[in-house]
Design an enzyme around this catalytic site. Structure first.
Site, short mmCIF file in Angstrom:
data_model
loop_
_atom_site.label_atom_id
_atom_site.label_comp_id
_atom_site.label_asym_id
_atom_site.label_seq_id
_atom_site.Cartn_x
_atom_site.Cartn_y
_atom_site.Cartn_z
N ARG A 1 0.85 -1.19 0.00
CA ARG A 1 0.00 0.00 0.00
C ARG A 1 0.88 1.24 0.00
NH1 ARG A 1 -3.35 -3.02 -1.49
NH2 ARG A 1 -5.33 -3.55 -0.48
N HIS B 1 -0.85 -0.57 -9.71
CA HIS B 1 -1.50 -1.47 -8.74
C HIS B 1 -1.96 -2.76 -9.42
CE1 HIS B 1 -3.87 -1.52 -4.71
NE2 HIS B 1 -3.65 -2.75 -5.13
P1 NAP Z 1 -1.68 -11.48 5.36
O1 NAP Z 1 -1.82 -12.91 5.00
O2 NAP Z 1 -2.62 -10.88 6.34
O3 NAP Z 1 -0.16 -11.31 5.88
C1 NAP Z 1 0.27 -10.14 6.48
C2 NAP Z 1 1.71 -10.33 7.00
O4 NAP Z 1 2.16 -9.06 7.52
C3 NAP Z 1 1.78 -11.32 8.15
O5 NAP Z 1 3.00 -12.04 8.10
C4 NAP Z 1 1.76 -10.42 9.37
O6 NAP Z 1 2.39 -10.94 10.53
C5 NAP Z 1 2.56 -9.25 8.87
N1 NAP Z 1 2.27 -8.05 9.69
C6 NAP Z 1 1.09 -7.48 9.95
N2 NAP Z 1 1.24 -6.41 10.77
C7 NAP Z 1 2.55 -6.34 11.05
C8 NAP Z 1 3.33 -5.50 11.87
N3 NAP Z 1 2.78 -4.51 12.56
N4 NAP Z 1 4.66 -5.72 11.95
C9 NAP Z 1 5.23 -6.74 11.26
N5 NAP Z 1 4.55 -7.60 10.46
C10 NAP Z 1 3.22 -7.39 10.36
O7 NAP Z 1 -1.76 -10.56 4.10
P2 NAP Z 1 -1.46 -10.97 2.57
O8 NAP Z 1 -2.60 -11.72 1.99
O9 NAP Z 1 -0.11 -11.59 2.52
O10 NAP Z 1 -1.44 -9.52 1.88
C11 NAP Z 1 -0.53 -8.52 2.29
C12 NAP Z 1 -0.91 -7.18 1.69
O11 NAP Z 1 -0.58 -7.16 0.29
C13 NAP Z 1 -2.39 -6.84 1.68
O12 NAP Z 1 -2.81 -6.37 2.94
C14 NAP Z 1 -2.49 -5.78 0.61
O13 NAP Z 1 -2.31 -4.49 1.17
C15 NAP Z 1 -1.31 -6.09 -0.30
N6 NAP Z 1 -1.75 -6.49 -1.65
C16 NAP Z 1 -1.35 -5.76 -2.71
C17 NAP Z 1 -1.71 -6.15 -3.99
C18 NAP Z 1 -1.23 -5.40 -5.19
O14 NAP Z 1 -1.66 -5.70 -6.29
N7 NAP Z 1 -0.32 -4.47 -5.06
C19 NAP Z 1 -2.49 -7.29 -4.18
C20 NAP Z 1 -2.88 -8.02 -3.06
C21 NAP Z 1 -2.51 -7.61 -1.79
P3 NAP Z 1 1.84 -12.28 11.20
O15 NAP Z 1 2.38 -13.38 10.30
O16 NAP Z 1 2.46 -12.29 12.56
O17 NAP Z 1 0.35 -12.19 11.20
C1 GLV Z 2 -5.20 -5.62 -3.74
O1 GLV Z 2 -4.53 -4.65 -3.57
C2 GLV Z 2 -5.65 -6.48 -2.70
O2 GLV Z 2 -5.57 -6.10 -1.52
O3 GLV Z 2 -6.13 -7.59 -3.02
#
Ligand code: NAP
Ligand code: GLV
Length: 309
Positions: free
Chosen positions: A224, A272
């Site tokens: 983000r 994005h």
């Molecule tokens: P997720 O499964 O919720 O994983 C989040 C990770 O971040 C976990 O390892 C979590 O730790 C860690 N985390 C959360 N808060 C933290 C903190 N304060 N300090 C350190 N680590 C922290 O999320 P995801 O599915 O992998 O997605 C991650 C993000 O990618 C989404 O929230 C979104 O913003 C972004 N995204 C972007 C796109 C794009 O096209 N650019 C597409 C999809 C997603 P724990 O393991 O301890 O819970």
């Molecule tokens: C895209 O940014 C998502 O959070 O899936």
């Protein structure tokens, strides 16, 4: 119980692919796109307004149409008591792996340097960088960051991962806490941000934290825009401390045509697209998770309103 009625808010995007995905999956399902008072089993939403949610009526669950749930932060309080669930992977992890690998390889093979040289017709060779000599930090080790860290490590990069709770991933040195972040970044020639946007991670990448990376490093933001303090990133790029930034996300999207990022020589921009939601895969995950919730079973991706993700 099977799903009979679903309501979709695509946040200004096209509802049609979502309708088609649900209809193909659940024969006879009714897919609404505006609240009309009829009870829906669940809502599948991207950035619904408070007014939209107020008109929604009772639902048994709210699903994000993507992995992130920061768009729901302003309404999480209003939704207390209703399970809010994010998409886990559903085809996005492979896309993230490709994006992170592209950024890592571009740094290792000096793609940005050679592209700049081509623009000024300059023939100059630089030393080879071995994979083993290019540490990569992956910040966030969840549904997307976990597979990214594993893929980069399998490819031969030394990988340092950082998460809120300390994780154990084979082949990845894992860290937690602010000191852990410093350690993970301190040797990383590439850092890939895959954190959720929460109160704890907003503006995390400021001058101090980005400055922990070694001189000449590349910062890759696939999560983000609001994770980054733009002026601090720009200052570090302009001072030559960071060599390059790959930015897929911005605090305001679409990125304004006047933004100085567009023409910054040390920045690569994508709109994005690092990992896009695939309606068929996401709809299947929502329907399956809804059935589990309905049966009183645990589901992955349940949002903790206190943690914000
Ligand atoms: P997720 O499964 O919720 O994983 C989040 C990770 O971040 C976990 O390892 C979590 O730790 C860690 N985390 C959360 N808060 C933290 C903190 N304060 N300090 C350190 N680590 C922290 O999320 P995801 O599915 O992998 O997605 C991650 C993000 O990618 C989404 O929230 C979104 O913003 C972004 N995204 C972007 C796109 C794009 O096209 N650019 C597409 C999809 C997603 P724990 O393991 O301890 O819970
Ligand atoms: C895209 O940014 C998502 O959070 O899936």
């Amino acid at each position: 119980m099977s799903v009979r009625r679903v309501i979709v808010c695509a946040g200004g995007g096209d509802v049609a692919p979502w309708r088609a995905a649900f209809e193909a999956l659940v024969p006879g399902v009714e897919v609404l796109d505006t609240p009309d008072g009829r009870g829906c089993d669940f809502a599948a939403v991207w950035a619904p307004s408070r007014a939209w949610l107020a008109a929604l009526g009772p639902v048994r669950a709210v699903f994000s149409l993507g992995a992130g749930v920061d768009h729901l932060a302003p309404v999480l309080d209003a939704l207390r008591g209703v399970p809010v669930v994010r998409i886990e992977d559903a085809g996005m992890a492979d896309q993230m792996v490709e994006c992170a690998m592209l950024a890592a390889l571009s740094t290792q093979r000096r793609a940005h340097t050679y592209a700049a040289q081509q623009r000024s017709s300059r023939w100059e060779k630089h030393p080879v960088i071995a994979r083993a000599a290019m540490p990569v930090a992956v910040l966030g080790l969840g549904a997307l960051g976990g597979p990214v860290a594993r893929a980069l490590a399998d490819f031969g990069y030394p990988v340092q991962g950082w998460s809120r709770r300390l994780r154990a991933i084979e082949g990845v040195r894992c860290f937690a806490g602010r000191e852990g972040l410093r350690e993970a970044l301190s040797t990383a020639m590439v850092a890939v941000n895959l954190l959720p946007l929460t109160d704890a991670t907003r503006a995390l990448f400021d001058r101090e934290v980005l400055g922990w990376m070694p001189r000449g490093a590349t910062f890759v933001n696939l999560a983000r825009g609001a994770h980054v303090v733009d002026d601090d990133l720009r200052a570090l790029l302009e001072a030559g401390h960071l060599a390059h930034a790959v930015l897929d996300v911005f605090e305001r999207e679409p990125l304004d045509a006047q933004s100085p990022w567009w023409t910054h020589p040390a920045v690569t921009i994508t709109p994005h697209i690092a990992a896009r939601s695939i309606p068929e895969a996401c709809a299947a995950q929502m329907v399956e998770k809804f059935a589990r919730l309905d049966a009183g079973l645990a589901v992955g991706g349940l949002v903790d309103p206190d943690a914000g993700y």
